[in-house]
Motif scaffolding. Structure first.
Motif, PDB file in Angstrom:
ATOM      1  N   ARG A  68     -26.539 -32.521  25.393  1.00  0.00           N
ATOM      2  CA  ARG A  68     -25.908 -32.466  24.164  1.00  0.00           C
ATOM      3  C   ARG A  68     -26.851 -33.464  23.056  1.00  0.00           C
ATOM      4  O   ARG A  68     -26.620 -33.232  21.815  1.00  0.00           O
ATOM      5  N   GLN A  69     -27.561 -34.630  23.536  1.00  0.00           N
ATOM      6  CA  GLN A  69     -28.054 -35.281  22.906  1.00  0.00           C
ATOM      7  C   GLN A  69     -29.181 -34.642  22.023  1.00  0.00           C
ATOM      8  O   GLN A  69     -29.367 -34.629  20.696  1.00  0.00           O
TER       9      GLN A  69
ATOM     10  N   SER B 275     -17.253 -28.949  25.202  1.00  0.00           N
ATOM     11  CA  SER B 275     -18.025 -28.445  24.091  1.00  0.00           C
ATOM     12  C   SER B 275     -17.457 -27.024  23.822  1.00  0.00           C
ATOM     13  O   SER B 275     -17.475 -26.582  22.612  1.00  0.00           O
TER      14      SER B 275
ATOM     15  N   GLY C  58     -18.254 -33.401  22.811  1.00  0.00           N
ATOM     16  CA  GLY C  58     -18.646 -33.371  24.377  1.00  0.00           C
ATOM     17  C   GLY C  58     -19.527 -34.621  24.671  1.00  0.00           C
ATOM     18  O   GLY C  58     -19.222 -35.034  25.784  1.00  0.00           O
ATOM     19  N   ILE C  59     -20.212 -35.029  23.731  1.00  0.00           N
ATOM     20  CA  ILE C  59     -21.230 -36.417  24.333  1.00  0.00           C
ATOM     21  C   ILE C  59     -20.047 -37.750  24.337  1.00  0.00           C
ATOM     22  O   ILE C  59     -20.702 -38.449  25.016  1.00  0.00           O
TER      23      ILE C  59
ATOM     24  N   ASP D 132     -19.354 -38.857  27.604  1.00  0.00           N
ATOM     25  CA  ASP D 132     -20.640 -38.926  28.334  1.00  0.00           C
ATOM     26  C   ASP D 132     -20.900 -40.531  28.004  1.00  0.00           C
ATOM     27  O   ASP D 132     -21.541 -41.176  28.853  1.00  0.00           O
TER      28      ASP D 132
ATOM     29  N   ALA E 188     -21.497 -30.439  20.146  1.00  0.00           N
ATOM     30  CA  ALA E 188     -22.113 -31.449  20.948  1.00  0.00           C
ATOM     31  C   ALA E 188     -21.528 -32.867  20.836  1.00  0.00           C
ATOM     32  O   ALA E 188     -21.645 -33.826  21.778  1.00  0.00           O
TER      33      ALA E 188
ATOM     34  N   VAL F 287     -29.210 -31.304  21.416  1.00  0.00           N
ATOM     35  CA  VAL F 287     -28.597 -30.212  20.727  1.00  0.00           C
ATOM     36  C   VAL F 287     -27.836 -31.098  19.307  1.00  0.00           C
ATOM     37  O   VAL F 287     -28.102 -30.447  18.188  1.00  0.00           O
ATOM     38  N   MET F 288     -27.450 -32.387  19.502  1.00  0.00           N
ATOM     39  CA  MET F 288     -27.083 -32.900  18.249  1.00  0.00           C
ATOM     40  C   MET F 288     -28.440 -33.298  17.353  1.00  0.00           C
ATOM     41  O   MET F 288     -28.281 -33.268  16.266  1.00  0.00           O
TER      42      MET F 288
ATOM     43  N   ALA G 283     -24.371 -26.457  23.842  1.00  0.00           N
ATOM     44  CA  ALA G 283     -23.935 -27.950  24.085  1.00  0.00           C
ATOM     45  C   ALA G 283     -23.466 -28.120  25.595  1.00  0.00           C
ATOM     46  O   ALA G 283     -23.635 -29.216  26.096  1.00  0.00           O
ATOM     47  N   ASP G 284     -22.767 -27.213  26.020  1.00  0.00           N
ATOM     48  CA  ASP G 284     -22.419 -27.327  27.396  1.00  0.00           C
ATOM     49  C   ASP G 284     -23.383 -27.205  28.528  1.00  0.00           C
ATOM     50  O   ASP G 284     -23.492 -27.408  29.573  1.00  0.00           O
TER      51      ASP G 284
END
Length: 413
Positions: free
Chosen positions: A79-80, A347, A131-132, A135, A128, A82-83, A74-75
């Motif tokens: 991240r989108q 993440s 972390g998102i 963003d 993810a 990965v989710m 995810a880093d």
């Protein structure tokens, strides 16, 4: 004065609205799963508490094993995406379990494999998600964004607990799990519709996976408040996995009214989490981690009442209190991490948080079945309550937990 209208203005942002919608539907799917899975497995020919423990552990162990990998991915990657991948994997896993229950073909290796797929999906999606959020949400509105995401998730938990129990009662666990799989698939589509700016690393910054893990570990271990609370939650989650995953359903199946009554208990908890959103939006404590840890103490109350042969209404009321406390803790915890941890490592640090918090969860699931057989479900639930209280009091001894202060927010008019 805090402005609710400004908080709700986040809903006009297309990206946040899609994130909120996807997360809400995903949690609705996951709220169906516990009731459907618990009572679906217990109804299988020859199934016992040990059988349920094995299936739940099969999901938990891969989730923990892949959590750090999920943080690195995810880093490194958008991240989108990965989710989205995590949601679709969860969809496939629950569809598979539901199909097996509907067809009557339920060999244990196949059930365990499908359950493991749902655990891997969680390991990808959760780091993810943490972390998102920064963003998508401006820094000065992080707590509001986390609270609104919590509102959607908690509403889904209420709906999922009620509808899940009703679906299991009327149609069986297989159809409820199929519905869960469809919801995860829908959540994946909504996440795919988000348009986020691609975040590029500076040239030459790409490292090996081990180097990324070491950097994330350094960010994690240098913050006492972080690792102490994670250590606390490693024991607290062990108790909750035992209580909510095995001991609670077992007690309700034998004495308190079956899946419908268990759904009422879970609905009380989820309604409490919705009420907690109103508190978490307004609450701006100067020492957020101290307040969050103190709120863990009342979460032992439902297990005390269930273990003391209290009536169902009292257990549901205690579950409501648990929901309020956990929601406020969750918003304070997420917001503090997002403020204190550098975005490029968020993440990975989140994955260490989740790994540490969840690592004893499978142990709780595996021990719960044997403990229920030897000591009884009531006595085992009381032991879970003792674990929660002791590990929480121990966390309060750490200066980093007591003294971490939130930044002073600017005054707005």
């Amino acid at each position: 004065m805090h402005d609710y209208a400004r908080d709700l203005g986040l809903l006009r942002d297309r990206r946040f609205a899609l994130l909120l919608s996807g997360r809400t539907i995903s949690v609705l799917g996951s709220a169906f799963a516990p009731v459907a899975l618990a009572f679906g497995v217990l109804e299988l020919p020859g199934a016992s508490a040990g059988t349920l423990s094995m299936v739940l552990a099969a999901a938990s162990v891969p989730m923990i094993a892949f959590m750090l990998v999920g943080g690195v991915v995810a880093d490194r990657l958008p991240r989108q995406r990965v989710m989205m991948t995590g949601e679709f994997l969860a969809s496939a896993g629950y569809f598979a379990i539901g199909a097996m229950m509907l067809t009557g073909w339920t060999p244990m290796p196949a059930l365990l494999t499908a359950a493991a797929l749902t655990g891997i999906a969680t390991a990808l999606a959760l780091p993810a998600l943490t972390g998102i959020i920064p963003d998508v949400v401006p820094p000065d509105r992080l707590q509001s964004g986390n609270a609104l995401l919590g509102l959607g998730a908690n509403a889904s938990r209420v709906g999922g607990a009620v509808l899940g129990g009703g679906t299991v009662t009327l149609f069986g666990g297989g159809w409820a799990l199929m519905a869960s799989g469809a919801m995860f698939g829908g959540a994946g589509v909504l996440v795919a519709l988000m348009r986020l700016d691609r975040i590029e690393r500076p040239p030459g910054e790409r490292h090996s996976v081990l180097k990324d893990l070491r950097d994330g570990w350094r960010e994690f271990r240098t913050r006492q408040w972080l690792w102490v609370v994670v250590a606390q939650f490693s024991l607290l989650v062990m108790a909750f996995e035992a209580g909510h995953g095995v001991l609670g359903p077992l007690l309700f199946k034998d004495r308190l009214g079956g899946p419908a009554a268990w759904s009422a208990f879970l609905a009380g908890e989820a309604i409490g989490m919705i009420a907690g959103v109103l508190v978490s939006i307004r609450l701006r404590p100067r020492r957020p981690i101290l307040v969050g840890v103190l709120l863990c103490l009342p979460t032992a109350l439902p297990y005390v009442l269930l273990g003391s042969d209290a009536p169902l209404w009292a257990a549901v009321a205690a579950a409501f209190v648990l929901g309020v406390c956990f929601d406020v803790f969750g918003v304070l915890w997420q917001t503090t991490m997002q403020r204190e941890v550098p975005p490029e490592a968020l993440s990975r640090v989140s994955s260490y948080d989740m790994l540490g918090s969840l690592m004893f969860g499978p142990l709780g699931l595996l021990l719960a079945g044997g403990a229920a057989d030897v000591f009884g479900a009531e006595t085992s639930l009381l032991a879970c309550a003792v674990i929660i209280v002791v590990c929480t009091l121990a966390a309060l001894l750490a200066p980093g937990v007591r003294n971490l202060r939130a930044p002073v927010a600017p005054v707005t008019r």
